[in-house]
Design a protein around this motif. Structure first.
Motif, PDB file in Angstrom:
ATOM      1  N   ILE A  89       4.651  16.947   7.057  1.00  0.00           N
ATOM      2  CA  ILE A  89       5.020  16.798   8.460  1.00  0.00           C
ATOM      3  C   ILE A  89       6.524  16.635   8.601  1.00  0.00           C
ATOM      4  CG2 ILE A  89       4.708  15.455  10.572  1.00  0.00           C
ATOM      5  CD1 ILE A  89       2.081  14.386   9.354  1.00  0.00           C
ATOM      6  N   ARG A  90       7.117  17.483   9.409  1.00  0.00           N
ATOM      7  CA  ARG A  90       8.536  17.338   9.747  1.00  0.00           C
ATOM      8  C   ARG A  90       8.673  17.776  11.197  1.00  0.00           C
ATOM      9  NH1 ARG A  90      13.244  15.986   7.201  1.00  0.00           N
ATOM     10  NH2 ARG A  90      11.966  15.167   5.524  1.00  0.00           N
ATOM     11  N   ILE A  91       8.897  16.801  12.057  1.00  0.00           N
ATOM     12  CA  ILE A  91       8.966  17.078  13.485  1.00  0.00           C
ATOM     13  C   ILE A  91      10.260  17.832  13.786  1.00  0.00           C
ATOM     14  CG2 ILE A  91       9.007  15.986  15.759  1.00  0.00           C
ATOM     15  CD1 ILE A  91       6.436  15.343  14.341  1.00  0.00           C
ATOM     16  N   PRO A  92      10.205  18.925  14.555  1.00  0.00           N
ATOM     17  CA  PRO A  92      11.443  19.641  14.898  1.00  0.00           C
ATOM     18  C   PRO A  92      12.306  18.824  15.855  1.00  0.00           C
ATOM     19  CG  PRO A  92       9.558  20.605  16.036  1.00  0.00           C
ATOM     20  CD  PRO A  92       9.009  19.565  15.109  1.00  0.00           C
ATOM     21  N   VAL A  93      13.605  18.824  15.586  1.00  0.00           N
ATOM     22  CA  VAL A  93      14.547  17.998  16.342  1.00  0.00           C
ATOM     23  C   VAL A  93      15.721  18.848  16.803  1.00  0.00           C
ATOM     24  CG1 VAL A  93      16.157  16.063  16.147  1.00  0.00           C
ATOM     25  CG2 VAL A  93      13.915  15.928  15.054  1.00  0.00           C
ATOM     26  N   ALA A  94      16.159  18.621  18.022  1.00  0.00           N
ATOM     27  CA  ALA A  94      17.373  19.276  18.528  1.00  0.00           C
ATOM     28  C   ALA A  94      18.428  18.207  18.755  1.00  0.00           C
ATOM     29  CB  ALA A  94      17.071  20.011  19.836  1.00  0.00           C
ATOM     30  N   TYR A  95      19.566  18.365  18.082  1.00  0.00           N
ATOM     31  CA  TYR A  95      20.642  17.386  18.191  1.00  0.00           C
ATOM     32  C   TYR A  95      21.500  17.677  19.410  1.00  0.00           C
ATOM     33  CZ  TYR A  95      24.803  14.686  16.912  1.00  0.00           C
ATOM     34  OH  TYR A  95      25.856  13.815  16.896  1.00  0.00           O
ATOM     35  N   ASP A  96      21.728  16.698  20.238  1.00  0.00           N
ATOM     36  CA  ASP A  96      22.566  16.903  21.426  1.00  0.00           C
ATOM     37  C   ASP A  96      23.645  15.814  21.537  1.00  0.00           C
ATOM     38  OD1 ASP A  96      21.085  14.708  22.179  1.00  0.00           O
ATOM     39  OD2 ASP A  96      20.203  15.617  23.959  1.00  0.00           O
ATOM     40  N   GLY A  97      24.082  15.302  20.386  1.00  0.00           N
ATOM     41  CA  GLY A  97      25.058  14.209  20.406  1.00  0.00           C
ATOM     42  C   GLY A  97      26.484  14.697  20.160  1.00  0.00           C
ATOM     43  N   VAL A  98      27.311  13.769  19.737  1.00  0.00           N
ATOM     44  CA  VAL A  98      28.723  14.040  19.462  1.00  0.00           C
ATOM     45  C   VAL A  98      28.836  15.135  18.403  1.00  0.00           C
ATOM     46  CG1 VAL A  98      30.897  12.986  18.717  1.00  0.00           C
ATOM     47  CG2 VAL A  98      29.153  11.592  19.857  1.00  0.00           C
TER      48      VAL A  98
END
Lengths: 255, 255, 255, 255
Positions: free
Chosen positions: C240-249
């Protein structure tokens, strides 16, 4: 499923960034306290801020094997030898509003009080008096005051002195001190405890109220790992059996 | 992300199915023990199988507030009043190979022994002798034997008698009894404990070895909820403080 | 240390009693739902009460692998293969006011409303109207109403029908129905959900409000064990590896 | 009950000592990494040792919201908003041999290999070859090698370079490098991963094998608190619902 969004950590095939900082740079130049600061505030602390955060993390790491968090971790280590994660988690679960968690409520009270003083143009002392009066009218404890174990907790004065020496003692500490004074003026001598001191200093450091629990948990987990290591090294499995006195219904037939 | 696959539960806008059975039918016609059976074996138990599973779940639910699982739950309830989930979880975490979990290892030994007897065309008694000899040669305990608290655990005979009366006592119980006999023949009188009896009967009911822990956990969680309810109802927060004797390094200066 | 006091379980060398009932008798004559009732109310249920409690435990056991409790258990099973206790506990920890725990708040509202109707000699319907008006005035949700997943949850009607057929539908169900009606009269059509139905029926069965969480947890733990068993049997560790979208600095230098 | 014995923390009415060091001195002079070292090794680290331990704690703190530990914490935060302890604990529970815990097994292999080299007067390289051959013969993975996510994990080279520059690269790192070489010589190019690098450096720092899990947990808990804070701040409760595809028994009647 939509990807989860996050602004904390990012990585590609060969890089990892935390709040935009490259992990290799952080490993070479930052301490763990720096990273805790970066994780929660997205900037590095100054050296004085770092020293205060270190002092807080050190202050709460351990206090004795018999505290609920340490004892719960040891009980889990006693029955469940195969998973140290399980024992650490059991210790963390004993942390709450009654044990280690009052700092969060205290930070919320400090934040509200300081904000009120600014908004209503009243003094910090007056804001603290109103907070105390509201708590007394509602028959509620003031979080962060009242000693649990120590008649005089050695950690409180150290934290406040370090904050003062660092030039970081501001409205948060003033408000917390004023809570103590306001209670004293109403006939209640209840000293600031370590939860309250931690809350006041974390407020000065710019943390949000929830950090009152988070920072305690981060520090205490270090102590839990040592308690678990000692339980494994020195004690037999299942050595713990709490003595119990039954005072319920006597034996009775089952209809 | 690909959807996770599962063969357990399914639902649409107006229906829920467990292993293909409609939830409304299950609620009307099935007991909780039936559902545990359906969840793990994808079929309903016979009435006799159900009675045995109920007996096991009842047997392990509680045994005293001082056992590691119950004590860990109470410690968490003492420090963390705001989350009963946290207290239940802390209790579950104290369950492991040393407390409540030996049934899984015992079931694995039973399954291997019964399979070996069939494959090598030897008697169940001989298979048990070989298992005991292997454990003794490796200087290992035989899981499911040896009393923890009771000189004679009342639950063992009841489980075996119920299985026999139901016509469900087969190779699993015979093998477990033969383990006890084989140890006795080697000069070690070590009685079957509740973990071993539970393991033998769960084997007869067709459960996989991991159920030796799962079924204990399901039953014990009922007891944990009662322990937590009592802690909340009768005791002050943070009333528990385990007495500790320090035997480490005396006070020393920090260089 | 003083022994801890308890009125739940007691034992001596050869006996165990739960609420005064001998464990051997309970194992032979009681079901698991009986024991849950005994643990929390210190008496055996009638057959009709038992059937309702079984229906509730069955209703909440599982609902799909993607619910927070089941998914958290699977994530723990994915990373921590060595401890099924850890995976069950992770699942339990996802249960709270937002998932599975609303029944406790709903039971507290039912108990307060029914008590108020008696004390103020007003109808159940009027008590429900006042509860709804108070919630709307405070801009709060009414616990136990509002669907999460189903437009029409199949479990609600079954529970109420079973209670009615058993002659056990009293003020608790009437009050909960009246909450729905009162909301409808104020222009809000919000159906009773499974938390609310469970709360109403547990109130009729005499349980204290905290049981709204406890009973959900007991039932759900059965489902969690099946989810974990399936994860172990069918899936690779760390799948299991949940897809992540980075929206930070964006990447930035570390000064 | 006999008091529990401990050599970690002690206190009286006005003092607290950790491993004999006064808490006030520790707060003023020690960092959190110092305290972790004191808790586990009963001495302060040198500045170079402290810098390496900080680097390890920083390296493992976070890596992305989708890792099992972070995702489990977020799921618990999604369903159980009232307890941040519960969410941290759920995250810790996903840490195990498959996720974050391989360092402990790797440290045990390093300690055994280095000890064997000394005892049998063979080279570190030969000891590593024998360990690799034993693992291959038993069809087992070598812990600490093999990438999970990164083709080249940036944290490995940094840790080894820092250890070398500090003059702390000894037999532990040499043995771990030799494991990689021995696998390569047998046709398997499997790089050292972060678990292996962490294990090698913790060995050089004098930690016992269990620290391979403990230190990972301490570092990761910092990341978990940030993940939970972000979930609370940015997301609705119960926003997470993992998509599921049912592939089990089709609907069937209940006999």
């Amino acid at each position: 499923m939509e990807p989860w969004r996050t602004a904390i950590a990012n990585s590609d095939e060969t890089n990892i960034w935390i709040r935009g900082y490259d992990i290799a740079s952080l490993m070479r130049k930052a301490t763990f306290a720096d990273l805790v600061f970066v994780l929660h505030q997205s900037r590095l602390p100054t050296p004085k801020e770092r020293a205060l955060l270190d002092a807080i993390l050190v202050a709460v790491a351990d206090h004795g094997a018999g505290a609920p968090s340490c004892a719960a971790a040891r009980l889990a280590a006693s029955g469940n030898r195969e998973s140290v994660s399980a024992a650490v988690a059991a210790g963390v679960l004993a942390i709450g509003n009654e044990h280690g968690g009052a700092g969060a409520d205290c930070m919320a009270m400090i934040a509200a009080g300081v904000e009120r003083a600014q908004r209503e143009k009243i003094s910090i002392a007056d804001a603290a008096k109103r907070a105390v009066d509201a708590a007394l009218a509602a028959n509620q404890r003031v979080p962060g005051l009242g000693h649990r174990v120590h008649t005089k907790d050695p950690r409180v004065d150290v934290l406040f002195a370090m904050a003062r020496d660092a030039g970081l003692a501001g409205d948060g500490i003033a408000f917390t001190r004023a809570l103590e004074d306001a209670l004293h003026a109403r006939g209640k001598s209840i000293p600031i405890n370590v939860d309250g001191a931690l809350a006041a200093v974390l407020h000065e450091l710019g943390f949000a109220p929830a950090a009152g629990k988070f920072i305690f948990i981060i520090g205490r987990v270090a102590g839990l790992t040592a308690e678990i290591a000692e339980e494994h090294a020195r004690e037999q499995p299942m050595r713990i059996r709490i003595p119990v006195a039954y005072d319920g219904v006597p034996p009775r037939p089952l209809e």
